[in-house]
Motif scaffolding. Structure first.
Motif, PDB file in Angstrom:
ATOM      1  N   GLN A 152       0.817  -1.212   0.000  1.00  0.00           N
ATOM      2  CA  GLN A 152       0.000   0.000   0.000  1.00  0.00           C
ATOM      3  C   GLN A 152       0.859   1.274   0.000  1.00  0.00           C
ATOM      4  O   GLN A 152       0.663   2.177   0.798  1.00  0.00           O
ATOM      5  N   GLN A 153       1.779   1.348  -0.893  1.00  0.00           N
ATOM      6  CA  GLN A 153       2.675   2.509  -1.044  1.00  0.00           C
ATOM      7  C   GLN A 153       3.476   2.798   0.223  1.00  0.00           C
ATOM      8  O   GLN A 153       3.882   3.939   0.480  1.00  0.00           O
ATOM      9  N   GLY A 154       3.708   1.766   1.020  1.00  0.00           N
ATOM     10  CA  GLY A 154       4.497   1.969   2.235  1.00  0.00           C
ATOM     11  C   GLY A 154       5.933   2.333   1.913  1.00  0.00           C
ATOM     12  O   GLY A 154       6.491   1.940   0.892  1.00  0.00           O
ATOM     13  N   ASP A 155       6.537   3.105   2.818  1.00  0.00           N
ATOM     14  CA  ASP A 155       7.925   3.527   2.635  1.00  0.00           C
ATOM     15  C   ASP A 155       8.540   3.756   4.010  1.00  0.00           C
ATOM     16  O   ASP A 155       8.068   4.605   4.782  1.00  0.00           O
ATOM     17  N   ALA A 156       9.588   3.002   4.310  1.00  0.00           N
ATOM     18  CA  ALA A 156      10.179   3.049   5.649  1.00  0.00           C
ATOM     19  C   ALA A 156      10.768   4.412   5.978  1.00  0.00           C
ATOM     20  O   ALA A 156      10.605   4.921   7.094  1.00  0.00           O
ATOM     21  N   ALA A 157      11.474   5.019   5.047  1.00  0.00           N
ATOM     22  CA  ALA A 157      12.081   6.321   5.319  1.00  0.00           C
ATOM     23  C   ALA A 157      11.010   7.373   5.591  1.00  0.00           C
ATOM     24  O   ALA A 157      11.168   8.222   6.480  1.00  0.00           O
ATOM     25  N   GLU A 208      19.221   2.839  10.015  1.00  0.00           N
ATOM     26  CA  GLU A 208      19.017   1.625  10.800  1.00  0.00           C
ATOM     27  C   GLU A 208      17.563   1.167  10.727  1.00  0.00           C
ATOM     28  O   GLU A 208      17.275  -0.024  10.609  1.00  0.00           O
ATOM     29  N   PHE A 209      16.655   2.125  10.778  1.00  0.00           N
ATOM     30  CA  PHE A 209      15.233   1.792  10.720  1.00  0.00           C
ATOM     31  C   PHE A 209      14.859   1.203   9.359  1.00  0.00           C
ATOM     32  O   PHE A 209      14.147   0.197   9.279  1.00  0.00           O
ATOM     33  N   VAL A 210      15.343   1.817   8.282  1.00  0.00           N
ATOM     34  CA  VAL A 210      15.044   1.326   6.933  1.00  0.00           C
ATOM     35  C   VAL A 210      15.560  -0.105   6.768  1.00  0.00           C
ATOM     36  O   VAL A 210      14.875  -0.977   6.213  1.00  0.00           O
ATOM     37  N   GLU A 211      16.764  -0.372   7.256  1.00  0.00           N
ATOM     38  CA  GLU A 211      17.315  -1.720   7.135  1.00  0.00           C
ATOM     39  C   GLU A 211      16.484  -2.713   7.942  1.00  0.00           C
ATOM     40  O   GLU A 211      16.194  -3.827   7.474  1.00  0.00           O
TER      41      GLU A 211
END
Length: 349
Positions: A152-157, A208-211
């Protein structure tokens, strides 16, 4: 000796759907009994409506934090039965809603104001709602966790910046009420999450969060193929002609009232007690819930104008009469008799 009475705090009811571990929140101003409902679940419709009736709540809004993938919303059915307006983020691009909001917008009910915080990242249409020292964070910030970012268009950053730059800038004492909790926890605080959240707390870096988020390898929600399409339609098959209408204000009603022809009618949909306390001169009283008794008589008019106190009951009456075949209706959908009185227009009793 004088006694100063403190302003009543917001009444909060936290409700859970145990099949999906989804929290629904009812917020009520105890002074006016006006309220909003956040993230209702289709299977809990009767429970939520019963609570609204028992507490005597005038439900103004259904607030959705995002397009859910794990359950179908009850928003459309609640609008049908109460006239409450459905609110989503504009970025969610949900069809057939009453109000699309963006970051910084406000939503008023009673003496309280909800502030909209755009918190995308779990989905691109996620918002959080801040009111009275509480933030309803949807899936953006959970208790010691956060929403996933792999569909759903998610993006960690994006989610990292939403939480750290918006939610974590709220006062530490702000209570955090998420859309879900899978361990039975009910509430946290911004201060707790900044320190103890294993994904976002303790000054974890964006990299770190994105990884971390890229290596979760989670299964898709079981109801995603049903829930997402249904929620884009507010949970029901929707006919916009019945539930949406052009904006019509009390000022517009005053203009119509000044030269009202005999084949047009103004209808006050409030209770008889409210009507007797002050109404638009010449308006007839058809209380909300009794409109079906007057369909034949109302068909004789070229135009009918509906109003109440806040627009909720008038909008519901419009929907009910539309279903019964009337198409000669206009409705004051966002204000009511208090606005007429504040403007200094004539009042009959």
């Amino acid at each position: 000796m004088s006694i100063e009475l403190a302003t009543p705090r917001l009444l909060l009811r936290q409700l859970m759907d145990r099949d999906t571990w989804t929290y629904t929140y009812l917020l009520v101003d105890p002074d006016t009994q006006q309220g909003v409902l956040i993230d209702p679940v289709r299977e809990q419709l009767e429970r939520d409506l019963a609570l609204v009736r028992e507490l005597g709540v005038e439900l103004l809004y259904v607030l959705e934090t995002h397009v859910h993938a794990d359950h179908v919303t009850a928003a459309g059915m609640i609008r049908q039965q109460t006239g409450a307006r459905i609110v989503y983020s504009e970025a969610a691009q949900v069809k057939a809603i009453d109000r699309a909001v963006n970051h910084g917008d406000s939503i008023a009910f009673g003496n309280f104001t909800v502030r909209v915080l755009a918190t995308p990242g779990h989905t691109n249409g996620c918002v959080s709602y801040y009111v009275d020292g509480m933030v309803f964070s949807g899936d953006a910030l959970l208790i010691h966790g956060c929403g996933r970012t792999d569909f759903q268009q998610g993006d960690a950053a994006t989610l990292y910046r939403s939480v750290t730059q918006k939610l974590f800038t709220l006062p530490d004492a702000t209570l955090v009420y998420p859309a879900h909790d899978y361990k039975g926890r009910t509430v946290s605080s911004i201060g707790e999450e900044k320190r103890w959240n294993p994904r976002l707390g303790n000054q974890r870096s964006e990299a770190e969060f994105v990884e971390l988020m890229s290596n979760l390898n989670l299964d898709l929600p079981k109801k995603i193929n049903e829930a997402v399409p249904a929620n884009l339609e507010t949970g029901i098959s929707f006919d916009p002609k019945r539930y949406l209408h052009e904006a019509f204000s009390m000022a517009d009603l005053h203009t119509a009232w000044q030269s009202l022809p005999e084949d047009e009618l103004i209808v006050d949909t409030r209770s008889p007690q409210e009507y007797d306390s002050g109404h638009v001169p010449g308006a007839v009283n058809i209380p909300f819930g009794e409109e079906d008794r007057h369909v034949d008589a109302l068909k004789e008019y070229k135009k009918i104008y509906l109003y109440c106190r806040s627009g909720r009951r008038a909008q519901t009456v419009l929907a009910d009469l539309s279903i019964l075949g009337l198409d000669n209706l206009a409705c004051v959908g966002h204000s009511g008799m208090p606005e007429w009185q504040r403007a200094g227009y004539p009042v009959a009793t």
